[in-house]
Design an enzyme around this catalytic site. Structure first.
Site, PDB file in Angstrom:
ATOM      1  N   GLU A   1     -87.751 -73.253  50.360  1.00  0.00           N
ATOM      2  CA  GLU A   1     -89.159 -73.656  50.404  1.00  0.00           C
ATOM      3  C   GLU A   1     -89.599 -73.955  51.829  1.00  0.00           C
ATOM      4  O   GLU A   1     -90.719 -73.614  52.228  1.00  0.00           O
ATOM      5  CB  GLU A   1     -89.377 -74.878  49.514  1.00  0.00           C
ATOM      6  CG  GLU A   1     -89.186 -74.578  48.047  1.00  0.00           C
ATOM      7  CD  GLU A   1     -89.175 -75.850  47.216  1.00  0.00           C
ATOM      8  OE1 GLU A   1     -89.854 -75.853  46.187  1.00  0.00           O
ATOM      9  OE2 GLU A   1     -88.506 -76.815  47.602  1.00  0.00           O
TER      10      GLU A   1
ATOM     11  N   GLY B   1     -88.330 -81.273  37.124  1.00  0.00           N
ATOM     12  CA  GLY B   1     -88.131 -81.026  35.705  1.00  0.00           C
ATOM     13  C   GLY B   1     -89.338 -81.511  34.927  1.00  0.00           C
ATOM     14  O   GLY B   1     -89.841 -82.608  35.163  1.00  0.00           O
TER      15      GLY B   1
ATOM     16  N   MET C   1     -86.573 -86.475  42.570  1.00  0.00           N
ATOM     17  CA  MET C   1     -85.710 -87.459  43.215  1.00  0.00           C
ATOM     18  C   MET C   1     -86.249 -88.034  44.533  1.00  0.00           C
ATOM     19  O   MET C   1     -85.552 -88.807  45.183  1.00  0.00           O
ATOM     20  CB  MET C   1     -84.324 -86.848  43.464  1.00  0.00           C
ATOM     21  CG  MET C   1     -83.620 -86.393  42.200  1.00  0.00           C
ATOM     22  SD  MET C   1     -81.986 -85.636  42.493  1.00  0.00           S
ATOM     23  CE  MET C   1     -81.026 -87.070  42.989  1.00  0.00           C
ATOM     24  N   GLU C   2     -87.479 -87.682  44.930  1.00  0.00           N
ATOM     25  CA  GLU C   2     -87.958 -88.132  46.241  1.00  0.00           C
ATOM     26  C   GLU C   2     -89.387 -88.681  46.282  1.00  0.00           C
ATOM     27  O   GLU C   2     -89.708 -89.498  47.146  1.00  0.00           O
ATOM     28  CB  GLU C   2     -87.881 -86.974  47.257  1.00  0.00           C
ATOM     29  CG  GLU C   2     -86.493 -86.467  47.543  1.00  0.00           C
ATOM     30  CD  GLU C   2     -85.994 -85.434  46.553  1.00  0.00           C
ATOM     31  OE1 GLU C   2     -84.766 -85.327  46.371  1.00  0.00           O
ATOM     32  OE2 GLU C   2     -86.858 -84.738  45.947  1.00  0.00           O
TER      33      GLU C   2
ATOM     34  N   ASP D   1     -87.616 -76.333  35.131  1.00  0.00           N
ATOM     35  CA  ASP D   1     -86.931 -76.488  33.842  1.00  0.00           C
ATOM     36  C   ASP D   1     -87.561 -77.668  33.112  1.00  0.00           C
ATOM     37  O   ASP D   1     -88.467 -78.323  33.634  1.00  0.00           O
ATOM     38  CB  ASP D   1     -85.429 -76.728  34.059  1.00  0.00           C
ATOM     39  CG  ASP D   1     -85.168 -77.923  34.969  1.00  0.00           C
ATOM     40  OD1 ASP D   1     -85.344 -79.067  34.517  1.00  0.00           O
ATOM     41  OD2 ASP D   1     -84.815 -77.715  36.156  1.00  0.00           O
TER      42      ASP D   1
END
Length: 252
Positions: free
Chosen positions: A16, A82, A196-197, A220
């Site tokens: 990315e 997710g 997670m961030e 997902d």
């Protein structure tokens, strides 16, 4: 979009960041705190691009360096996540309006999810910057899905991807089982996606008064079926989304 102070472009993964760096004609690298920061311009706007690092501590360090060392006037974060919310499907895009650490629990001293010392569990994205990012996402999804190969569309079931906006939750655990995702859905029914961030960036940006906007492509559903061909999804879908959304944001 033109600001005097540089704008930070943060990506979660190397592919990315590469798609963002391709848009910068004059970038040069600076290494600070073990991180590579790419300083340059995008459509005449001064920008600093960097990988966030994985997890909340790494993310908070990166956010602080961007603000204190590079003096950024805003942060735009792109990555994958997710899906949790009903109707949030693979290939959809989630634009964050607020953030929460789903694994923050200092009870019984504080209510579950509340960040000690702040009296709150949720931190807001910057409304104006997020509105611009949302418009860029809508514009990107009007054309980009049609440029994907039939194989990619079939493999990941990318039919009519949509843009969602709302709560993004973060934690230092990769959520990839149905049991975990169902527990998050029960505890935080308005959560759209998990990663997670983002919440770490939001807390640091709150502390320094720096605007933040975050977009996540859904890779997902954070459940037992989450074991897709992730490298293929990142290369053929997520990285293309990130580059196109950033391009749209800065060219408008």
């Amino acid at each position: 979009m033109k600001d005097t102070a540089p704008i930070a472009l943060v990506a979660a993964l190397h592919d990315e960041l590469a798609s963002v760096l391709e848009l910068m004609p004059d970038e040069h690298k600076q290494t600070v705190g073990g991180r590579e920061f790419w300083v340059g311009h995008l459509h005449g706007q001064a920008v600093v691009a960097v990988l966030s690092g994985i997890g909340k501590v790494a993310a908070a360090t990166t956010a602080t360096l961007l603000i204190e060392r590079f003096g950024v006037g805003g942060i735009v974060f792109t990555g994958v996540a997710g899906g949790l919310g009903e109707g949030v499907r693979v290939g959809d895009v989630v634009v964050a309006r607020s953030f929460l650490q789903h694994d923050m629990d200092a009870s019984p001293l504080f209510p579950r999810h509340e960040v000690p010392g702040y009296g709150r569990s949720r931190f807001d994205a910057d409304a104006a910057l997020t509105d611009r990012l949302l418009a860029a996402c809508h514009h990107t999804l009007t054309y980009l899905p049609s440029t994907l190969t039939a194989s990619t569309v079939h493999t990941f079931g990318l039919h009519g991807p949509r843009v969602h906006q709302g709560l993004l939750v973060s934690g230092d655990r990769f959520v990839a089982t149905t049991t975990e995702s169902q527990a998050l859905q029960a505890a935080l029914p308005d959560a759209l996606a998990v990663e997670m961030e983002g919440a770490a960036f939001a807390q640091v940006c709150h502390d320094f008064g720096v605007p933040l906007a975050v977009v996540r492509t859904i890779s997902d559903r954070a459940d037992d079926a989450a074991h897709v061909d992730f490298p293929k999804f990142l290369r053929e879908v997520a990285s293309r989304y990130s580059g196109a959304i950033v391009e749209s944001l800065f060219s408008r």
